[in-house]
Design an enzyme around this catalytic site. Structure first.
Site, PDB file in Angstrom:
ATOM      1  N   GLU A   1       0.807  -1.218   0.000  1.00  0.00           N
ATOM      2  CA  GLU A   1       0.000   0.000   0.000  1.00  0.00           C
ATOM      3  C   GLU A   1       0.842   1.272   0.000  1.00  0.00           C
ATOM      4  OE1 GLU A   1      -2.977  -0.374   3.029  1.00  0.00           O
ATOM      5  OE2 GLU A   1      -3.944  -2.044   1.995  1.00  0.00           O
TER       6      GLU A   1
ATOM      7  N   LYS B   1     -15.803  -1.357   1.682  1.00  0.00           N
ATOM      8  CA  LYS B   1     -15.052  -1.864   0.534  1.00  0.00           C
ATOM      9  C   LYS B   1     -16.046  -2.421  -0.479  1.00  0.00           C
ATOM     10  CE  LYS B   1     -10.846  -3.116   3.095  1.00  0.00           C
ATOM     11  NZ  LYS B   1     -10.061  -4.237   3.670  1.00  0.00           N
TER      12      LYS B   1
END
EC number: 4.2.1.11
Length: 431
Positions: free
Chosen positions: A209, A343
């Site tokens: 990330e 999400k």
């Protein structure tokens, strides 16, 4: 004219080099929507199913040719000539076509790629930005807010090849009044942290990330070195910047012994002990948000954690709630956590995602829109965060273009909305 004319799907690769699906929805009036789907590394067991080929001779079984074929045939036939403006109907048709609780027949990745692409095509057809179209779907009447980012600058757990147990150490630039200012603050701390790590002989490679992934002595060492980076960047901890963490505690949990293990510190905890461990960190550092502080199945532990910390900080459910309204309802009824991580690919359609956000907002739960560790250049989550007035977004560090694409989209949106646009400041935590 807003009816669906054609759907084209293809296999592309994500930020980890694994295959994923990308779909185009073409309308009769020439409008086109394009969407690609991310994938997670640490996933909740109750997430909607991501369809993979499981062919060991191709991409180690991670290919998505089956999902692509399903979009190009079954889904394409099912929604041909349907009105793209009727998002709920499009999503319902695909859900019914699948017919399973977790979208395991035709795949959440197949369905979601078409769901998002349909919304993008509809927005283009109406000649409005995606965030505005989403705000109309969501029924937003008030002014749109920019989300305050949680910026992941130290990666651990399943997101990095190092010895840190906690998966994400994030900073939240609470001083910022604009998204541009928030990104600047995050970038300056990120640069400074890199210099500190380099001076001390640590590796400055980054994780999935975009955060640094050094080998540190303990999880607390990450807070110490982050504190230095904040200070050396010219900002004040607790006043300008706070910390947020994602424990991803399901990855630390042993279901047989019902204990949590921090390997870097050679310590094991019961759920109550682990909550007390986290509580001690909250007392010591300006931590304002903890995500998945316990295993997704440890609801008794979460009751204790919410009672102990829920009035002080955000307790975010990711694996705990998996963007599922039925599970979130249960959490609300039992006073579990106070925030839901959103999400899109955990549930598999835009409509169901909006329903989860609406339920949370109506129940005074905070919402955080999130990326996945395996991302693409798709920037839908930026528009989703603004269009639903979610208030917060997680999209990694200010490094790696699949992460910065989302930040850059937020900059563009803020510019379009104008100088009077405000950033989320509705905090209730104590520092």
């Amino acid at each position: 004219m807003s009816k669906i004319k054609k759907i084209i799907s293809r296999e592309i690769i994500d930020s980890r080099g694994y295959p994923t699906i990308e779909s185009e929805v073409h309308l009769q009036n020439g409008s086109i929507g394009l969407a690609s789907i991310p994938s997670g590394a640490s996933t909740g067991s109750r997430e909607a199913l991501e369809l993979r080929d499981n062919d060991p001779l191709r991409y180690f079984g991670k290919g998505v040719k089956t999902a692509v074929s399903i979009v190009n045939t079954s889904i394409s036939s099912a929604i041909y000539n349907q009105d793209a403006y009727d998002q709920e109907n499009i999503d319902k048709i695909m859900i019914n076509l699948d017919g399973t609780k977790n979208k395991s027949k035709i795949g959440a990745n197949s369905i979601l790629s078409v769901s998002i692409a349909t919304a993008k095509a509809a927005a283009q057809s109406k000649k409005i930005p995606l965030y505005q179209y989403i705000s109309e779907l969501h029924g937003i009447k008030e002014e749109l807010l920019m989300p305050l980012p949680m910026m992941n600058i130290i990666n651990g757990g399943k997101h990095a090849d190092n010895n840190i147990d906690i998966q994400e150490f994030m900073i939240q630039p609470i001083k910022a009044n604009t998204i541009k200012e928030a990104i600047q603050i995050g970038a300056e701390v990120f640069y400074t942290l890199g210099l500190i790590l380099k001076r001390r002989g640590f590796n400055t490679t980054v994780g999935d990330e975009g955060g640094y992934a050094p080998n540190l002595k303990s999880n607390e060492s990450a807070f110490l070195i982050l504190s230095e980076a904040v200070s050396q960047s010219g900002y004040m901890l607790g006043k300008d910047i706070t910390f947020c963490i994602d424990c991803a505690a399901s990855e630390l949990y042993n279901s047989k012994t019902k204990t949590y293990k921090l390997t870097s510190e050679q310590k094991k905890f019961t759920s109550y002990e682990f909550t007390n461990y986290l509580s001690a960190l909250v007392d010591k550092y300006p931590i304002t948000s903890i995500e998945d502080g316990l295993d997704e199945s440890d609801w008794n532990g979460f009751k204790y954690q919410t009672k102990k910390l829920g009035k002080k900080i955000q307790l975010v459910g990711d694996d705990l709630f998996v963007t599922n309204t039925n599970i979130l309802k249960k959490g609300i009824q039992n006073n579990i956590a106070n925030t839901i991580l959103i999400k899109l690919n955990q549930i598999g359609t835009l409509t169901e995602t909006l329903n989860a956000i609406k339920l949370a907002q109506n129940s005074n739960y905070n919402t955080v829109i999130s990326h996945r560790s395996g991302e693409t250049e798709d920037t839908t989550i930026s528009d989703l965060a603004v269009g639903t007035n979610s208030g917060q977004i997680k999209t990694g560090s200010v490094c790696r273009s699949e992460r910065t694409a989302k930040y850059n989209q937020l900059i563009r949106i803020e510019e379009k909305l104008g100088a009077k646009t405000k950033i989320f400041k509705n905090f209730y935590f104590n520092i």
